[in-house]
Design a protein around this motif. Structure first.
Motif, short mmCIF file in Angstrom:
data_model
loop_
_atom_site.label_atom_id
_atom_site.label_comp_id
_atom_site.label_asym_id
_atom_site.label_seq_id
_atom_site.Cartn_x
_atom_site.Cartn_y
_atom_site.Cartn_z
N ALA A 35 8.64 -0.97 8.66
CA ALA A 35 9.28 -0.20 7.58
C ALA A 35 8.90 1.27 7.73
O ALA A 35 7.72 1.61 7.81
N ALA A 41 10.70 3.84 -0.22
CA ALA A 41 10.20 2.63 0.44
C ALA A 41 8.74 2.35 0.08
O ALA A 41 8.36 1.20 -0.10
N SER A 42 7.92 3.40 0.01
CA SER A 42 6.48 3.17 -0.19
C SER A 42 6.15 2.64 -1.58
O SER A 42 5.18 1.91 -1.75
N GLN A 57 1.41 3.82 -0.97
CA GLN A 57 2.14 2.58 -0.74
C GLN A 57 1.71 1.51 -1.73
O GLN A 57 0.57 1.47 -2.15
N ASN A 61 6.08 -3.10 -2.78
CA ASN A 61 7.28 -2.31 -2.46
C ASN A 61 8.30 -3.20 -1.77
O ASN A 61 8.00 -4.33 -1.37
N PRO A 63 9.65 -3.18 1.22
CA PRO A 63 9.34 -3.69 2.56
C PRO A 63 8.38 -4.89 2.54
O PRO A 63 8.57 -5.85 3.29
N HIS A 64 7.36 -4.85 1.67
CA HIS A 64 6.44 -5.98 1.58
C HIS A 64 7.17 -7.23 1.07
O HIS A 64 6.95 -8.33 1.57
N ASP A 77 4.01 -1.35 7.73
CA ASP A 77 4.63 -0.46 6.76
C ASP A 77 4.02 0.92 6.93
O ASP A 77 2.85 1.13 6.59
N SER A 79 5.73 3.64 5.71
CA SER A 79 6.39 4.50 4.73
C SER A 79 5.34 5.32 4.01
O SER A 79 4.20 4.88 3.83
#
Length: 129
Positions: A35, A41-42, A57, A61, A63-64, A77, A79
């Motif tokens: 990511a 995103a973060s 982060q 988030n 992406p996770h 990740d 971000s």
């Protein structure tokens, strides 16, 4: 009346496409996921904080969450809140905790899936009043 009928036909088509055909489908292959991006995103201020100091982060988030949903084989990740487009591939990002390496450096030949959420800081989407 036509719209209601059309809506019912669309729902029926979706249901028929999504029903189990009785055949065992092969599971999707596990993916190596990276990511990239900015605060979109973060997920700054979403509990619990994780990742690189200064990037804000969250372990919740998107992406996770996506990594968990797809059962990613590996997940990175990078971000970072405050990132701009140039921080993806051209210029290290400065944070209160020091410089952050180029985000693109997290990619490898094994990377199967990349998400990139970037641009809000480039256009000052959230500006100070």
């Amino acid at each position: 009346m036509r719209r209601a009928l059309l809506g019912l036909l669309c729902v029926a088509a979706l249901v028929s496409c999504s029903t189990d055909s009785g055949q065992d489908a092969e599971p999707a292959p596990a993916l190596d996921y990276v990511a990239l991006g900015d605060s979109g995103a973060s997920g700054p201020l979403i509990p619990q904080s994780t990742g690189t100091a200064g990037c804000l982060q969250s372990d919740s988030n998107y992406p996770h969450v996506l990594a968990g949903l797809i059962g990613a084989r590996s997940f990175v990740d990078v971000s970072c809140s405050g990132a701009r487009s140039e921080n993806i591939a051209a210029e290290a990002q400065s944070t209160n905790s020091g410089p952050i390496p180029l985000q693109i450096d997290a990619l490898s030949e094994e990377t199967d899936l990349v998400t990139m959420t970037i641009g809000g800081n480039d256009v000052d989407l959230v500006s100070r009043v």
